[in-house]
Write a protein that holds these residues in place. Structure first.
Motif, PDB file in Angstrom:
ATOM      1  N   SER A  51       0.627  -1.190  -0.004  1.00 11.45           N
ATOM      2  CA  SER A  51      -0.199   0.259   0.275  1.00 11.45           C
ATOM      3  C   SER A  51       0.909   1.517   0.216  1.00 11.45           C
ATOM      4  O   SER A  51       0.156   2.387  -0.499  1.00 11.45           O
ATOM      5  N   GLN A  52       2.470   1.229   0.541  1.00 12.77           N
ATOM      6  CA  GLN A  52       3.149   2.058   0.770  1.00 12.77           C
ATOM      7  C   GLN A  52       3.591   3.118  -1.412  1.00 12.77           C
ATOM      8  O   GLN A  52       2.987   3.953  -1.447  1.00 12.77           O
ATOM      9  N   GLU A  53       3.043   2.113  -2.318  1.00 16.65           N
ATOM     10  CA  GLU A  53       3.262   2.030  -3.423  1.00 16.65           C
ATOM     11  C   GLU A  53       1.700   2.300  -4.144  1.00 16.65           C
ATOM     12  O   GLU A  53       1.717   2.744  -5.544  1.00 16.65           O
ATOM     13  N   LYS A  54       0.503   1.302  -3.894  1.00 20.08           N
ATOM     14  CA  LYS A  54      -0.994   1.485  -4.009  1.00 20.08           C
ATOM     15  C   LYS A  54      -1.628   1.871  -2.662  1.00 20.08           C
ATOM     16  O   LYS A  54      -1.797   0.684  -2.469  1.00 20.08           O
ATOM     17  N   PRO A  55      -1.950   2.890  -2.745  1.00 24.12           N
ATOM     18  CA  PRO A  55      -2.805   3.341  -1.613  1.00 24.12           C
ATOM     19  C   PRO A  55      -3.599   2.606  -1.871  1.00 24.12           C
ATOM     20  O   PRO A  55      -4.636   2.467  -2.749  1.00 24.12           O
ATOM     21  N   ILE A  56      -4.472   1.996  -0.884  1.00 24.27           N
ATOM     22  CA  ILE A  56      -6.091   0.445  -0.735  1.00 24.27           C
ATOM     23  C   ILE A  56      -6.990   2.043  -0.327  1.00 24.27           C
ATOM     24  O   ILE A  56      -6.803   2.326   0.322  1.00 24.27           O
ATOM     25  N   THR A  57      -8.216   1.779  -1.305  1.00 21.87           N
ATOM     26  CA  THR A  57      -9.366   2.710  -0.756  1.00 21.87           C
ATOM     27  C   THR A  57     -10.564   1.234  -0.406  1.00 21.87           C
ATOM     28  O   THR A  57     -10.281   0.622  -1.059  1.00 21.87           O
ATOM     29  N   LEU A  58     -11.049   1.116   0.086  1.00 17.00           N
ATOM     30  CA  LEU A  58     -12.452   0.516   0.373  1.00 17.00           C
ATOM     31  C   LEU A  58     -13.736   1.400  -0.685  1.00 17.00           C
ATOM     32  O   LEU A  58     -13.707   2.333   0.916  1.00 17.00           O
ATOM     33  N   ILE A  59     -14.426   1.337  -0.828  1.00 17.63           N
ATOM     34  CA  ILE A  59     -15.827   1.599  -0.941  1.00 17.63           C
ATOM     35  C   ILE A  59     -16.390   0.989  -0.087  1.00 17.63           C
ATOM     36  O   ILE A  59     -17.146  -0.180  -0.334  1.00 17.63           O
ATOM     37  N   LEU A  60     -17.594   1.297   0.273  1.00 20.13           N
ATOM     38  CA  LEU A  60     -18.801   0.751   1.692  1.00 20.13           C
ATOM     39  C   LEU A  60     -19.943   1.688   0.916  1.00 20.13           C
ATOM     40  O   LEU A  60     -20.153   2.928   1.712  1.00 20.13           O
ATOM     41  N   PRO A  61     -20.567   0.938   0.046  1.00 18.24           N
ATOM     42  CA  PRO A  61     -22.033   1.572  -0.442  1.00 18.24           C
ATOM     43  C   PRO A  61     -23.256   1.352   0.674  1.00 18.24           C
ATOM     44  O   PRO A  61     -23.568   0.323   1.085  1.00 18.24           O
TER      45      PRO A  61
END
Length: 410
Positions: free
Chosen positions: A32-42
């Motif tokens: 995640s330091q290179e590719k930030p990880i985002t979570l979507i919660l609808p």
């Protein structure tokens, strides 16, 4: 114990239970330091009042690698939005609530309507679409994951296993789809997948012949799973369906835009349960009845774009083929359940098959009456072309909502 079967169409990543969650999360923290990880919660506001989401938030608060959690909040007035801010404030990660019913986001929607780009139906698809736009506008779209807010059996290793294939830089995947068995209260669930999608794909193959797209969908062990993760760079070109065909529609978009070698499915849970929809045989606009029609229409339209010609005769033949195939599967599922000390309600399963069979014709009639309908919301690439400032305006609207509306403390 898990198997290691591969279907040859999309990669299947199993859970062979040889590594710990701690080790996987440590690797994800590095990735995640290179590719930030985002979570979507609808989320609907009503889900904040249910125990499932409370447990999900508790689990997520322990996840060490998430850069941001984006919550799409539907059906909430101002007081409820204030409560949502307090509700999610226990999350230690950066988190953002998109108040879709607030005046600022309604203003964003008005700009879209002026260009005939606004989603025409409320629901999960619209919620997810706006969340994807927000993530694109933030510039933090390294890896984006999504799952529902009503998962009763949630644990944070589900998220870790879901995002790992697309977060690991040594893997080639741009998209991962979760799968699992639907088991609860000693019973097999997942009626729409088991009793509609699986026999329908088998029946389409019999009626129209071999087709690469059907082979592709058949390769997924749970094509209607609401849990998936993707590389952020593909967000802008995905067209999200506006109805219950969301999950099938997303898989169709991957089929259209990506090599199947870049798509995988991953075992994320030993069992899974969430909020159950009623069958709703008396109202085709609700419950599993509406879901079955929307999913079937999505399949018809996708196959039509690949040159398949449908007619009333096709749909009548398909209904007969589906009905016999589905009833055979009801028998097989019953045996599978009994073998594992579970149950199925044969009467209710056959009732569902009868309803779905009738809905195949209804979906076909809708398709034939309006074959040029466009059920997809526009891609964000198209929106940005028409409204270059909209993503920036959305970022500002969400930020001002967060600043101007105090969190309720009770």
């Amino acid at each position: 114990m898990a198997d290691f079967h591969q279907n040859g169409v999309v990669a299947t990543l199993h859970n062979l239970r040889e590594r710990s969650l701690d080790r996987m999360e440590k690797e994800l923290a590095v990735f995640s330091q290179e590719k930030p990880i985002t979570l979507i919660l609808p989320s609907l506001y009503s889900e904040l009042e249910a125990p499932a989401l409370d447990h999900i938030v508790q689990e997520l608060s322990q996840v060490p690698y998430l850069a941001e959690i984006v919550i799409g909040l539907d059906q909430a007035d101002e007081r409820q939005f204030q409560h949502a801010k307090h509700y999610f404030s226990r999350l230690p990660q950066k988190h953002t609530i998109i108040w879709h019913d607030g005046p600022r986001m309604r203003g964003i929607d008005d700009k879209l309507k002026a260009e005939d780009l606004s989603p025409d139906q409320p629901g999960k698809g619209r919620n997810v679409w706006f969340c994807m736009g927000y993530v694109l506008g933030s510039g933090r779209q390294g890896v984006v994951a999504l799952h529902d807010c009503d998962i009763v059996t949630y644990s944070r290793d589900m998220l870790a296993r879901l995002v790992y294939p697309v977060a690991n830089p040594r893997f080639p995947y741009v998209f991962s789809k979760g799968y699992y068995p639907r088991i609860a209260e000693r019973s097999l669930n997942g009626r729409v997948t088991r009793l509609l999608v699986t026999p329908l794909l088998l029946s389409l193959e019999k009626v129209i012949g071999n087709h690469a797209y059907i082979d592709y969908l058949k390769a997924f062990r749970y094509p209607l799973a609401g849990e998936f993760a993707m590389q952020g760079q593909i967000l802008s070109d995905i067209r999200i369906p506006s109805d219950w065909g969301l999950e099938i529609g997303v898989l169709s978009e991957l089929w259209r835009n990506q090599s199947s070698r870049k798509v995988c499915q991953v075992d994320i849970a030993d069992s899974y349960d969430h909020k159950h929809q009623p069958l709703s045989p008396e109202d085709a606009a609700k419950g599993l009845s509406r879901m079955s029609i929307d999913i079937t229409k999505a399949l018809y339209r996708k196959l039509a774009t690949d040159g398949v010609v449908f007619s009333q005769d096709t749909f009548r033949t398909l209904k007969a083929t589906y009905y016999r195939t589905a009833l055979d599967l009801v028998e097989i599922y019953h045996h599978d359940a009994r073998m594992n000390g579970l149950t199925t309600d044969r009467h209710r399963e056959e009732q569902a098959v009868e309803l779905f069979a009738a809905n195949l014709i209804d979906a076909g009639n809708v398709y034939l009456e309006n074959p040029n309908a466009t059920p997809f919301m526009p891609s964000w690439s198209r929106v940005q072309s028409a409204l270059p400032d909209l993503l920036r305006d959305m970022q500002q609207a969400v930020r001002l909502d967060a600043e101007d509306t105090p969190a309720a403390t009770g």
